[in-house]
Design an enzyme around this catalytic site. Structure first.
Site, PDB file in Angstrom:
ATOM      1  N   ASP A 145       0.849  -1.188   0.000  1.00  0.00           N
ATOM      2  CA  ASP A 145       0.000   0.000   0.000  1.00  0.00           C
ATOM      3  C   ASP A 145       0.889   1.243   0.000  1.00  0.00           C
ATOM      4  OD1 ASP A 145       0.844  -0.719   2.636  1.00  0.00           O
ATOM      5  OD2 ASP A 145      -0.542   0.758   3.443  1.00  0.00           O
ATOM      6  N   GLU A 156       0.243  -0.886   5.748  1.00  0.00           N
ATOM      7  CA  GLU A 156       1.358  -0.310   6.496  1.00  0.00           C
ATOM      8  C   GLU A 156       1.200   1.199   6.697  1.00  0.00           C
ATOM      9  OE1 GLU A 156       5.337   1.230   7.543  1.00  0.00           O
ATOM     10  OE2 GLU A 156       4.138   1.799   5.830  1.00  0.00           O
ATOM     11  N   SER A 179       9.624   5.214  13.136  1.00  0.00           N
ATOM     12  CA  SER A 179       9.375   3.878  13.668  1.00  0.00           C
ATOM     13  C   SER A 179       8.801   3.004  12.563  1.00  0.00           C
ATOM     14  CB  SER A 179       8.389   3.944  14.838  1.00  0.00           C
ATOM     15  OG  SER A 179       7.260   4.694  14.478  1.00  0.00           O
ATOM     16  N   HIS A 184       6.937  10.078   2.055  1.00  0.00           N
ATOM     17  CA  HIS A 184       5.555  10.470   2.384  1.00  0.00           C
ATOM     18  C   HIS A 184       5.220  11.841   1.814  1.00  0.00           C
ATOM     19  CE1 HIS A 184       4.864   7.528   5.964  1.00  0.00           C
ATOM     20  NE2 HIS A 184       5.448   6.942   4.946  1.00  0.00           N
TER      21      HIS A 184
END
Lengths: 476, 476
Positions: A104, A169, A420, A448
């Protein structure tokens, strides 16, 4: 045939098929498998099927593990994408490596500020732009491309491989932890190593291996002042507004140097060891490139060691935003009735989530006790994930270092990460084995962000490192 | 025929046609003329046409005034809805009243928390629920219903009327001020009074006339920290985050008692006159009902006079929200690159917008100078609208008071409003005449909230007051 001879053949084969690999990544990026958008769930399912077909074409036995349903905020339920469990080889004389990755991607749309269509892989100046190119479709496909190459070269595969490929995820990996726990004594039993390629180099040039991650405690501060939104003209000046309380509380959490102002929060942070600064000194890290990559004029710390320590071994606190307040463009004269402030603390050894939760609760309570407000204010740990620390001298790390030297001609830096990857810790706990983070993307890939990309050179070299790693890890 | 006889006939006629009036309002509410939603602009145009047709059926001469284009945030241009200029009667022996109202509505959708479909007028327990029912379609249609009733009763209309009906009121009345200025010596020349029914009673039961409004200064605080959004794991702890600065600045603006903390802001606020408290004591105002309407357990002030003063004659400051930060549900680990904090100050006599702008700029500068941050922080007065104060003893107010006594049997309270209707001031300036605010809706109508409603009784009594007002204002 010596392994050097095979490496040459492998590298040539990979280089000869660069165009095919880019096309393959392009096909994967074209499926907008955004896990955070409920209406895109069919695309996530399609991505799972696409990958399953590819794996089966390589002779990997695939099982789809149902991990149940997701409950949306509005109460409706949505099927979670199946987790792909793949098994390649079952030779008791060989070691078994578990490979984790995800299919994903983060949300993306041109209006976010992309220069190209996010779901059309676009090559420009040796870079492949597209959502998921580096996070994490590129690395996942790389592993599979390498297996294909071994097959085409008629080379026996050095290890058994087990794949765990999830597709939630980017939205909290819902269902995965329970699945892994349930697989502890079956699918995950008897494995030797876990390797994950879902992170990034420290810089743009030099490879690294990662042995530590910060954890995270994500908090919601909830303030409610009235039963409905009010007009600031009619009610302003007579009402204890929720936003006034929330902003006041949020302003007490962190200072202008990034220092967390919550009493006791640094008490459990591991003391700096006498030789620790030396480790950071040896790492290749370009402070200017880091500022440029972040797009800031000036970082809080100026020297390399301090910056790295504040990313990896000290906690940090970020104010992410507010839900329920006016967030649109223009002017709206609303007094929001119910606002939720969101912040998170990145945690490091040896901070305990339970302690942090108590300290934050106490802090918010203290701040509100000094305020004269009747509003309901509560704070909640919405999500907690532990930090992770592995032994960088473990044989698997030695194998990956050797593979890096073969491909890149240099030793990788041994580094940690500020973010993380909660599943790292889960794999370590459920297998009891060493977990290696083997990044193949560069620090400026923008996982991102807008304009996420994956360098063609890193795609190619990443496959080479993976190819050699399989041989090396079979030996150590 | 005496005016009392006519009033009886008028009231009976209105009562006999209640069903028709509700149907008419229902037809208007069914057009979702949301001015803030660019994709709904055709619905706004449709609402203008609907009203034009209705007016023309009553013999009102209608001209549509083109007020140009709106420039959207993304640079595209959108035609502004025409302003309706209506002329009814041109008898030089009669006085001329200007009636202002608006045809656009606030955004609304069921998911905001409506109990019924917002664009389907729904009658429940004597209340008409629907977006625009009370703000401002109900009052606008009421004026027109009254003209129709006079016609059906063959009663000569007591005054000439000029209508100014705009359709961008809920989005800043773009274009209207310029239009009114351009009409000063033509359409608006020689008028005698201006009356506006676009506000609400102080409570649910007792009518009032309003002679004062607070103004507004709406500010944007703009903080930029980087050229792109960053991942809090990778960058948290090393970056001067925009949100940290913004929240710090926003937290210095107002205290927990609603007192504005900007130095010098109270200097220009009119001193309390010795007899001023007495005026507030005489007003009917239910503190408990006010808290209940706001949906709060406890207001900042507890006694009636103090609450009213803080709504009407003291400034207030509201923190509305933040643009550019994470505002969704769930958790997102973003460091927003560019955030805009939004707050507004309600201003009162004798505060000057220019002074407030300077004080706010100075305040933000002072706060940031004490912080050690390289971020670009700027503050901008996005929108400023002056306060307004009329003479409540003016003949037009006397006429409206008489009309209220005829219909309701009691003297209306003479009150002010905490919100701003900027166009009130513009009408006063461009006509040089007295402006009357004649509310017919109740305080709990929820003009900008979920479940906006208009009481059937207020709809009916409002028309009666308007009907008598026309006679009285012709006489004073």
């Amino acid at each position: 045939m010596s392994s050097e001879d095979f490496n040459k053949r492998l590298f040539k084969y990979l280089d000869d098929h660069q165009k095919d690999y880019i096309q393959r990544l392009s096909d994967a990026v074209a499926i907008p498998s955004v896990s955070a958008w409920p209406d895109h769930r069919p695309e996530v399912f399609r991505m799972v099927q696409w990958t399953k077909s590819f794996m089966e074409s390589l002779g990997i036995a695939v099982e789809l593990a149902d991990v149940g349903e997701q409950k949306l905020a509005d109460g409706t339920k949505l099927k979670l994408p199946d987790v792909i469990l793949g098994t390649y080889g079952n030779d008791k004389l060989k070691k078994t490596v578990v490979i984790y990755g995800h299919l994903d991607v983060q949300p993306a749309q041109v209006s976010d500020g992309w220069d190209t269509e996010p779901f059309v892989l676009t090559e420009k100046n040796g870079k492949l732009y597209g959502r998921g190119s580096t996070d994490d479709k590129g690395p996942v496909i790389s592993w599979l491309n390498v297996i294909e190459a071994y097959q085409k070269l008629n080379e026996p595969f050095p290890v058994n491989v087990k794949f765990v490929l999830e597709s939630m995820e980017e939205y909290g990996s819902e269902g995965l932890e329970d699945l892994l726990k349930s697989l502890k004594n079956t699918f995950l039993s008897g494995v030797d190593y876990v390797v994950i390629s879902d992170s990034y180099w420290l810089g743009k040039e030099k490879p690294c291996l990662q042995y530590g991650l910060r954890g995270i405690c994500y908090f919601f501060i909830d303030v409610e002042s009235s039963t409905k939104d009010l007009h600031s003209g009619c009610f302003g000046g007579t009402i204890h507004e929720a936003m006034t309380d929330l902003i006041a509380v949020m302003s007490t959490l962190v200072d202008d140097q990034g220092r967390i102002l919550i009493d006791g929060i640094y008490d459990e942070v591991a003391q700096l060891l006498p030789e620790e600064a030396e480790i950071y000194k040896r790492i290749t890290f370009d402070v200017k490139a880091y500022s440029a990559e972040a797009g800031v004029d000036k970082t809080i710390q100026q020297d390399k060691e301090q910056i790295l320590m504040h990313r990896w071994r000290y906690p940090s606190l970020t104010l992410h935003g507010i839900q329920g307040a006016f967030d649109g463009v223009g002017c709206k004269t609303v007094i929001p009735r119910h606002v939720i402030g969101k912040f998170s603390i990145r945690i490091v050894p040896n901070m305990k989530i339970a302690t942090i939760e108590k300290l934050v609760e106490k802090h918010v309570k203290n701040v509100m006790e000094k305020r004269n407000s009747p509003n309901k204010v509560s704070v909640k740990l919405e999500h907690g994930g532990d930090y992770w620390l592995a032994d960088p001298n473990h044989p698997q790390y030695v194998a990956a270092r050797r593979a890096t030297v073969v491909v890149h001609g240099i030793e990788p830096d041994l580094t940690r990460e500020g973010g993380s990857i909660p599943i790292t810790l889960t794999f370590q706990e459920q297998t009891g084995k060493n977990v290696l983070l083997l990044p193949i993307g560069a620090s400026d890939d923008g996982a991102h962000s807008q304009n996420e990309k994956f360098d063609v050179s890193n795609y190619m070299n990443g496959m080479k490192v993976m190819g050699v790693y399989f041989q090396e890890v079979a030996r150590v």
